[in-house]
Design a protein around this motif. Structure first.
Motif, mmCIF file in Angstrom:
data_model
loop_
_atom_site.group_PDB
_atom_site.id
_atom_site.type_symbol
_atom_site.label_atom_id
_atom_site.label_comp_id
_atom_site.label_asym_id
_atom_site.label_seq_id
_atom_site.Cartn_x
_atom_site.Cartn_y
_atom_site.Cartn_z
ATOM 1 N N LEU A 265 0.862 -1.173 0.000
ATOM 2 C CA LEU A 265 0.000 0.000 0.000
ATOM 3 C C LEU A 265 0.906 1.231 0.000
ATOM 4 O O LEU A 265 1.711 1.422 0.895
ATOM 5 C CB LEU A 265 -0.891 0.019 1.240
ATOM 6 C CG LEU A 265 -1.738 1.287 1.430
ATOM 7 C CD1 LEU A 265 -2.796 1.399 0.339
ATOM 8 C CD2 LEU A 265 -2.379 1.309 2.804
ATOM 9 N N TYR A 266 0.781 2.035 -1.041
ATOM 10 C CA TYR A 266 1.515 3.296 -1.134
ATOM 11 C C TYR A 266 0.589 4.417 -0.689
ATOM 12 O O TYR A 266 -0.541 4.536 -1.193
ATOM 13 C CB TYR A 266 1.977 3.554 -2.566
ATOM 14 C CG TYR A 266 3.070 2.611 -3.053
ATOM 15 C CD1 TYR A 266 4.390 3.042 -3.130
ATOM 16 C CD2 TYR A 266 2.781 1.307 -3.439
ATOM 17 C CE1 TYR A 266 5.399 2.197 -3.581
ATOM 18 C CE2 TYR A 266 3.780 0.445 -3.888
ATOM 19 C CZ TYR A 266 5.082 0.902 -3.961
ATOM 20 O OH TYR A 266 6.073 0.048 -4.404
ATOM 21 N N VAL A 267 1.057 5.251 0.242
ATOM 22 C CA VAL A 267 0.239 6.328 0.792
ATOM 23 C C VAL A 267 1.010 7.640 0.712
ATOM 24 O O VAL A 267 2.171 7.703 1.140
ATOM 25 C CB VAL A 267 -0.158 6.052 2.257
ATOM 26 C CG1 VAL A 267 -1.118 7.131 2.747
ATOM 27 C CG2 VAL A 267 -0.784 4.678 2.409
ATOM 28 N N TYR A 268 0.360 8.671 0.182
ATOM 29 C CA TYR A 268 0.979 9.983 0.047
ATOM 30 C C TYR A 268 0.458 10.888 1.164
ATOM 31 O O TYR A 268 -0.719 10.867 1.503
ATOM 32 C CB TYR A 268 0.659 10.586 -1.316
ATOM 33 C CG TYR A 268 1.101 9.718 -2.470
ATOM 34 C CD1 TYR A 268 2.309 9.938 -3.114
ATOM 35 C CD2 TYR A 268 0.305 8.651 -2.896
ATOM 36 C CE1 TYR A 268 2.719 9.123 -4.171
ATOM 37 C CE2 TYR A 268 0.700 7.837 -3.946
ATOM 38 C CZ TYR A 268 1.910 8.068 -4.575
ATOM 39 O OH TYR A 268 2.309 7.253 -5.610
ATOM 40 N N GLY A 269 1.358 11.698 1.716
ATOM 41 C CA GLY A 269 0.964 12.594 2.793
ATOM 42 C C GLY A 269 2.122 13.457 3.229
ATOM 43 O O GLY A 269 3.073 13.671 2.470
ATOM 44 N N ASP A 270 2.048 13.975 4.466
ATOM 45 C CA ASP A 270 3.072 14.881 4.955
ATOM 46 C C ASP A 270 3.299 15.972 3.907
ATOM 47 O O ASP A 270 4.419 16.232 3.474
ATOM 48 C CB ASP A 270 4.357 14.107 5.253
ATOM 49 C CG ASP A 270 5.385 14.941 6.013
ATOM 50 O OD1 ASP A 270 5.063 16.085 6.386
ATOM 51 O OD2 ASP A 270 6.506 14.451 6.215
ATOM 52 N N HIS A 276 5.074 13.707 0.612
ATOM 53 C CA HIS A 276 5.986 12.588 0.806
ATOM 54 C C HIS A 276 5.232 11.291 0.480
ATOM 55 O O HIS A 276 4.020 11.297 0.262
ATOM 56 C CB HIS A 276 6.493 12.557 2.247
ATOM 57 C CG HIS A 276 7.393 13.714 2.587
ATOM 58 N ND1 HIS A 276 6.927 15.003 2.705
ATOM 59 C CD2 HIS A 276 8.732 13.761 2.851
ATOM 60 C CE1 HIS A 276 7.938 15.803 3.019
ATOM 61 N NE2 HIS A 276 9.047 15.081 3.119
ATOM 62 N N LEU A 277 5.946 10.193 0.484
ATOM 63 C CA LEU A 277 5.366 8.896 0.130
ATOM 64 C C LEU A 277 5.832 7.837 1.123
ATOM 65 O O LEU A 277 7.021 7.743 1.436
ATOM 66 C CB LEU A 277 5.789 8.502 -1.286
ATOM 67 C CG LEU A 277 5.443 7.092 -1.770
ATOM 68 C CD1 LEU A 277 3.931 6.862 -1.772
ATOM 69 C CD2 LEU A 277 6.008 6.864 -3.174
ATOM 70 N N ALA A 278 4.873 7.058 1.607
ATOM 71 C CA ALA A 278 5.181 5.932 2.500
ATOM 72 C C ALA A 278 4.575 4.660 1.915
ATOM 73 O O ALA A 278 3.650 4.716 1.093
ATOM 74 C CB ALA A 278 4.624 6.190 3.893
#
Length: 413
Positions: A265-270, A276-278
């Motif tokens: 699962l790729y999640v974009y935020g910050d 950023h990407l986690a």
């Protein structure tokens, strides 16, 4: 650099007979097939390692399709994001105002089997499981401590002088949504906030202050919605006490966009002007020790990942209220679409992978602001895409009318 001259056969030696055109065509076909197969295999095995951003496609048509057709009790709701699960599209919304009588809900959902968007979208159910109730219901459940906090600080029980949090309420805002059919569930990234408190308090203002972000699970078998509790990480503090369901503090929360690739699962935020990407294994999201963060690219152009969030790097451009990142098979690329803050221009980038590299931002379409203010929450709905992704449907929230509106966009291949 000096150009190399073509090799010439020496005098007196017979020149080899040239290959026939058919033989050359066969050889060229075999080589091309090998190269294409190698590229495809590389992209499957290394979804983050494409070295260059794709070219920007030409837009050959845009059409305003008007507002979504929603439940008659809905006066307005924003941040509509969706995903396909089985034969239907599941939608989640943020702040929802219901009329006759008036009611305010910070998170709602709906589902529809209307998977053709060319004539608009009808989505009138009152929850994500397809119920046809009298009015939309809460999507994200509150914990006992959150309910107790809101009850304790209810305005009829206090005054701002006696209670610095008088009138304060906990809110839960849905963000990105992705399907996980292998585990019979849909995942919703959400933000937790505190609002409606006295001026200059920690919970002041109608929009309030963010507390953190988490992950909700919509179980499609049991029809229950729960919030994951993070493991292997210090429990974050909230205004209502320690909250293990907050995966990240508000300052570095991950809810802007999400996509599933293979088992990750790729999640974009910050996000500020860029996000950023986690990423984390989708089968064990609760284990915070297994989360990784995009950290730029190495000398070969491959994406680097780190377990230390402080070493992360920005990845793509940010939108107001979030983004959508979707795969476009016809272009062999990824699309990041969003409405920039204080802009009515739907904007996009083309990416070689979920981690990029990303192209420069380019304008997709002008949204209709009904002559007042700016719109926000521009999102893609890939379950409605046509022609292998060349036709996309985007929604946005029109502040002047409280409508979720739909745009059809056609790209050239």
């Amino acid at each position: 650099m000096r150009a190399e001259l073509p090799h010439r056969p020496k005098r007196g030696r017979p020149v080899p007979h040239p290959l026939s055109r058919r033989t050359l065509a066969v050889v060229a076909g075999l080589v091309a097939g090998f190269l294409v197969g190698t590229v495809v295999a590389w992209r499957v095995l290394h979804p983050d390692d494409d070295g260059r951003a794709p070219s920007i496609p030409e837009i050959v048509g845009t059409t305003e399709l008007g507002p979504l057709r929603q439940h008659p009790r809905v006066n307005g709701r924003d941040n509509g994001q969706s995903t396909r699960y089985g034969d239907r599209s599941l939608w989640v919304f943020g702040d929802t105002v219901v009329r006759e009588p008036w009611k305010f809900i910070s998170s709602t959902g709906a589902a529809t089997t209307d998977l053709r968007a060319s004539d608009g979208i009808t989505i009138t159910t009152t929850d994500v499981f397809g119920a046809n109730g009298a009015e939309p219901v809460d999507l994200l459940p509150y914990s006992p401590s959150e309910k107790a906090f809101t009850k304790k600080h209810a305005k009829e029980r206090c005054t701002p002088k006696s209670d610095p949090n008088c009138g304060a309420q906990i809110g839960l805002w849905p963000g990105a949504i992705v399907a996980d059919p292998e585990r019979d569930r849909v995942l919703v990234l959400y933000s937790k906030l505190c609002r409606q408190g006295p001026e200059n308090s920690r919970c002041s203002g109608p929009l309030g202050h963010g507390l953190g972000t988490g992950i909700a699970v919509i179980d499609m078998k049991t029809r229950r919605v729960t919030r994951l509790a993070a493991r292997d990480e210090s429990v974050l503090q909230s205004v209502d006490g320690p909250d293990p369901t907050m995966f990240f503090p508000h300052e570095t929360g991950y809810t802007a966009a999400a996509v599933v690739v293979d088992d990750q699962l790729y999640v974009y935020g910050d996000c500020d002007s860029r996000c950023h990407l986690a990423r984390a294994p989708i089968d064990d999201l609760a284990d915070r020790s297994r989360w990784q963060f995009y950290a730029g690219r190495d000398g070969s152009g491959a994406a680097k990942w780190t377990a230390d969030q402080d070493d992360s790097a920005t990845n793509l451009s940010a939108g107001s209220a979030g983004n959508s990142v979707v795969r476009v098979p016809a272009l062999d690329a990824w699309l990041n679409v969003y409405l920039p803050p204080l802009s009515n221009t739907l904007t996009a980038q083309m990416g070689a992978s979920p981690a990029g590299p990303w192209s420069r931002p380019f304008a997709v379409a002008e949204t209709d602001n009904a002559g007042a203010g700016t719109n926000y929450a521009g999102f893609a709905h890939p379950e409605y895409a046509e022609q292998d992704g060349l036709v996309q449907y985007f929604s946005y929230y029109q502040q002047a009318t409280y409508q979720q509106r739909l745009i059809r966009v056609e790209f050239d291949d």
